[in-house]
Design a protein around this motif. Sequence first.
Motif, short mmCIF file in Angstrom:
data_model
loop_
_atom_site.label_atom_id
_atom_site.label_comp_id
_atom_site.label_asym_id
_atom_site.label_seq_id
_atom_site.Cartn_x
_atom_site.Cartn_y
_atom_site.Cartn_z
N LYS A 1 4.86 14.95 -10.41
CA LYS A 1 5.37 15.04 -11.78
C LYS A 1 4.36 15.71 -12.71
CE LYS A 1 5.65 11.51 -14.62
NZ LYS A 1 6.00 10.21 -15.17
N ASN A 2 3.08 15.41 -12.52
CA ASN A 2 2.04 15.98 -13.38
C ASN A 2 1.81 17.46 -13.11
OD1 ASN A 2 1.57 13.57 -14.69
ND2 ASN A 2 -0.01 12.93 -13.26
N PHE B 1 14.89 14.22 -7.45
CA PHE B 1 15.34 13.83 -6.12
C PHE B 1 14.40 12.79 -5.52
CE2 PHE B 1 15.23 14.62 -1.49
CZ PHE B 1 16.51 14.24 -1.19
N LEU B 2 13.08 13.02 -5.65
CA LEU B 2 12.11 12.09 -5.09
C LEU B 2 12.19 10.72 -5.76
CD1 LEU B 2 9.05 14.45 -4.67
CD2 LEU B 2 10.47 13.48 -2.87
N ALA C 1 0.84 -1.21 0.00
CA ALA C 1 0.00 0.00 0.00
C ALA C 1 0.87 1.25 0.00
CB ALA C 1 -0.94 0.00 1.20
N ILE C 2 1.96 1.23 0.75
CA ILE C 2 2.88 2.37 0.78
C ILE C 2 3.55 2.53 -0.58
CG2 ILE C 2 5.00 3.28 1.81
CD1 ILE C 2 2.47 3.49 3.59
N SER C 3 3.98 1.43 -1.19
CA SER C 3 4.60 1.51 -2.51
C SER C 3 3.66 2.11 -3.53
CB SER C 3 5.03 0.11 -2.98
OG SER C 3 6.03 -0.40 -2.14
N PHE C 4 2.41 1.66 -3.52
CA PHE C 4 1.42 2.18 -4.46
C PHE C 4 1.15 3.66 -4.19
CE2 PHE C 4 -2.99 3.08 -5.66
CZ PHE C 4 -2.94 2.74 -7.01
N ALA C 5 1.00 4.02 -2.92
CA ALA C 5 0.74 5.42 -2.57
C ALA C 5 1.91 6.31 -2.95
CB ALA C 5 0.43 5.54 -1.07
N ALA C 6 3.13 5.82 -2.77
CA ALA C 6 4.32 6.61 -3.13
C ALA C 6 4.35 6.86 -4.64
CB ALA C 6 5.59 5.89 -2.68
N ILE C 7 4.03 5.84 -5.42
CA ILE C 7 3.98 6.03 -6.87
C ILE C 7 2.95 7.09 -7.23
CG2 ILE C 7 3.32 4.90 -9.04
CD1 ILE C 7 4.60 2.32 -7.84
N GLU C 8 1.79 7.05 -6.57
CA GLU C 8 0.76 8.07 -6.82
C GLU C 8 1.25 9.46 -6.46
OE1 GLU C 8 -2.77 6.80 -4.73
OE2 GLU C 8 -3.60 6.03 -6.61
#
Length: 85
Positions: A48-49, A74-75, A35-42
């Motif tokens: 970025k957008n 950096f992120l 869930a953290i991985s998915f949220a970080a990608i979001e």
Amino acid sequence: YSEFLSPRQKNLLNLILEGHKFNKIAELTGVTHQAISFAAIEVFNNIKNHVKIDIKNENSDQKLISKGYESVNFLFLIAHAFVTG
């Protein structure tokens, strides 16, 4: 980034920038590592957008790249470090 990130997304970003690994963030927030991985990608995609990049002629003294672009790079470096390591 407060204009386009939710309070939870801002909290996640702060935890990442403080140097916490995804497993630790999952433990602190009571959710899974996935869930953290998915949220970080979001979060990263959302940033970025919303980043405006203004690049002029590479040889020009007026070449401009917004600070947001540097922040996104950096992120992504941080995210890569957490995923790989």
